[in-house]
Design a protein around this motif. Structure first.
Motif, short mmCIF file in Angstrom:
data_model
loop_
_atom_site.label_atom_id
_atom_site.label_comp_id
_atom_site.label_asym_id
_atom_site.label_seq_id
_atom_site.Cartn_x
_atom_site.Cartn_y
_atom_site.Cartn_z
N CYS A 15 -29.80 -60.53 43.35
CA CYS A 15 -28.50 -59.34 43.36
C CYS A 15 -28.12 -59.16 44.49
O CYS A 15 -28.81 -59.19 45.42
CB CYS A 15 -29.51 -58.04 42.92
SG CYS A 15 -28.68 -56.66 42.99
N LYS A 17 -26.86 -56.50 45.73
CA LYS A 17 -27.07 -54.99 46.26
C LYS A 17 -28.36 -54.94 47.09
O LYS A 17 -28.47 -54.45 48.10
CB LYS A 17 -26.82 -53.99 45.31
CG LYS A 17 -26.98 -52.65 45.60
CD LYS A 17 -26.47 -51.76 44.63
CE LYS A 17 -26.58 -50.25 45.01
NZ LYS A 17 -26.43 -49.26 43.90
N CYS A 18 -29.46 -55.43 46.26
CA CYS A 18 -30.82 -55.23 46.56
C CYS A 18 -31.60 -56.63 46.84
O CYS A 18 -32.75 -56.41 47.33
CB CYS A 18 -31.56 -54.24 45.79
SG CYS A 18 -32.10 -55.10 44.07
N HIS A 20 -32.99 -58.51 44.60
CA HIS A 20 -34.06 -58.73 43.72
C HIS A 20 -33.76 -59.98 42.94
O HIS A 20 -32.51 -60.25 42.72
CB HIS A 20 -34.06 -57.76 42.62
CG HIS A 20 -35.11 -57.71 41.40
ND1 HIS A 20 -36.43 -57.64 41.65
CD2 HIS A 20 -35.02 -58.15 40.01
CE1 HIS A 20 -37.00 -57.86 40.54
NE2 HIS A 20 -36.07 -58.09 39.63
N CYS A 34 -29.38 -56.01 37.04
CA CYS A 34 -30.64 -55.95 38.07
C CYS A 34 -31.57 -54.76 37.57
O CYS A 34 -31.37 -53.71 37.02
CB CYS A 34 -30.42 -55.60 39.29
SG CYS A 34 -31.52 -55.48 40.48
N THR A 35 -32.81 -55.07 37.43
CA THR A 35 -33.89 -54.29 36.70
C THR A 35 -34.32 -53.30 37.79
O THR A 35 -35.04 -52.44 37.49
CB THR A 35 -35.16 -55.03 36.32
OG1 THR A 35 -35.74 -56.09 37.22
CG2 THR A 35 -34.88 -55.90 35.10
N LYS A 36 -34.12 -53.37 39.10
CA LYS A 36 -34.36 -52.71 40.28
C LYS A 36 -33.24 -51.65 40.46
O LYS A 36 -33.50 -50.46 40.67
CB LYS A 36 -34.66 -53.29 41.55
CG LYS A 36 -36.01 -53.96 41.35
CD LYS A 36 -36.32 -54.68 42.76
CE LYS A 36 -36.99 -53.61 43.82
NZ LYS A 36 -37.58 -54.28 45.05
N CYS A 37 -32.05 -52.00 40.69
CA CYS A 37 -30.93 -51.11 40.79
C CYS A 37 -29.80 -51.25 40.00
O CYS A 37 -28.79 -50.25 40.26
CB CYS A 37 -30.39 -51.40 42.21
SG CYS A 37 -29.59 -53.03 42.43
N LEU A 38 -29.82 -51.87 38.99
CA LEU A 38 -28.86 -51.79 37.78
C LEU A 38 -27.43 -52.54 38.20
O LEU A 38 -26.56 -52.35 37.66
CB LEU A 38 -28.52 -50.62 37.09
CG LEU A 38 -29.92 -49.73 36.60
CD1 LEU A 38 -29.42 -48.46 36.01
CD2 LEU A 38 -30.31 -50.66 35.65
N CYS A 39 -27.47 -53.18 39.46
CA CYS A 39 -26.11 -53.95 39.86
C CYS A 39 -26.03 -55.01 38.92
O CYS A 39 -26.66 -55.33 38.35
CB CYS A 39 -26.50 -54.31 41.23
SG CYS A 39 -25.11 -55.38 41.98
N THR A 40 -24.52 -55.36 38.84
CA THR A 40 -24.24 -56.45 37.83
C THR A 40 -23.98 -57.67 38.59
O THR A 40 -23.45 -58.39 37.73
CB THR A 40 -23.16 -55.90 36.90
OG1 THR A 40 -22.18 -55.49 37.41
CG2 THR A 40 -23.65 -54.73 36.03
N TYR A 42 -24.33 -60.98 41.09
CA TYR A 42 -25.66 -61.77 41.59
C TYR A 42 -24.97 -62.91 42.43
O TYR A 42 -23.85 -63.42 41.86
CB TYR A 42 -26.50 -62.49 40.44
CG TYR A 42 -27.34 -61.50 39.64
CD1 TYR A 42 -28.65 -61.19 40.00
CD2 TYR A 42 -26.90 -60.80 38.42
CE1 TYR A 42 -29.45 -60.48 39.24
CE2 TYR A 42 -27.69 -59.74 37.73
CZ TYR A 42 -28.83 -59.69 38.16
OH TYR A 42 -29.83 -58.61 37.69
#
Length: 47
Positions: A15, A17-18, A20, A34-40, A42
């Motif tokens: 990800c 953003k974070c 992950h 992303c399952t942690k921050c929902l960013c799309t 990668y």
């Protein structure tokens, strides 16, 4: 860079953003948000 919903192939994706990590084991799997921050977005780290 790849986006959630795409079928980018087998490998590790991080990800932007974070950081992950997601691993796609089957080449036809779609990359999820992303399952942690929902960013799309990668970073592509294909094995």
């Amino acid at each position: 860079m790849v986006t959630a919903g795409e079928r980018p192939g087998t490998g590790f994706y991080f990800c932007v953003k974070c950081g992950h990590r997601v691993y796609l084991e089957i080449g036809t799997d779609r990359l999820p948000p992303c399952t942690k921050c929902l960013c799309t977005q990668y970073k592509n780290m294909v094995a």
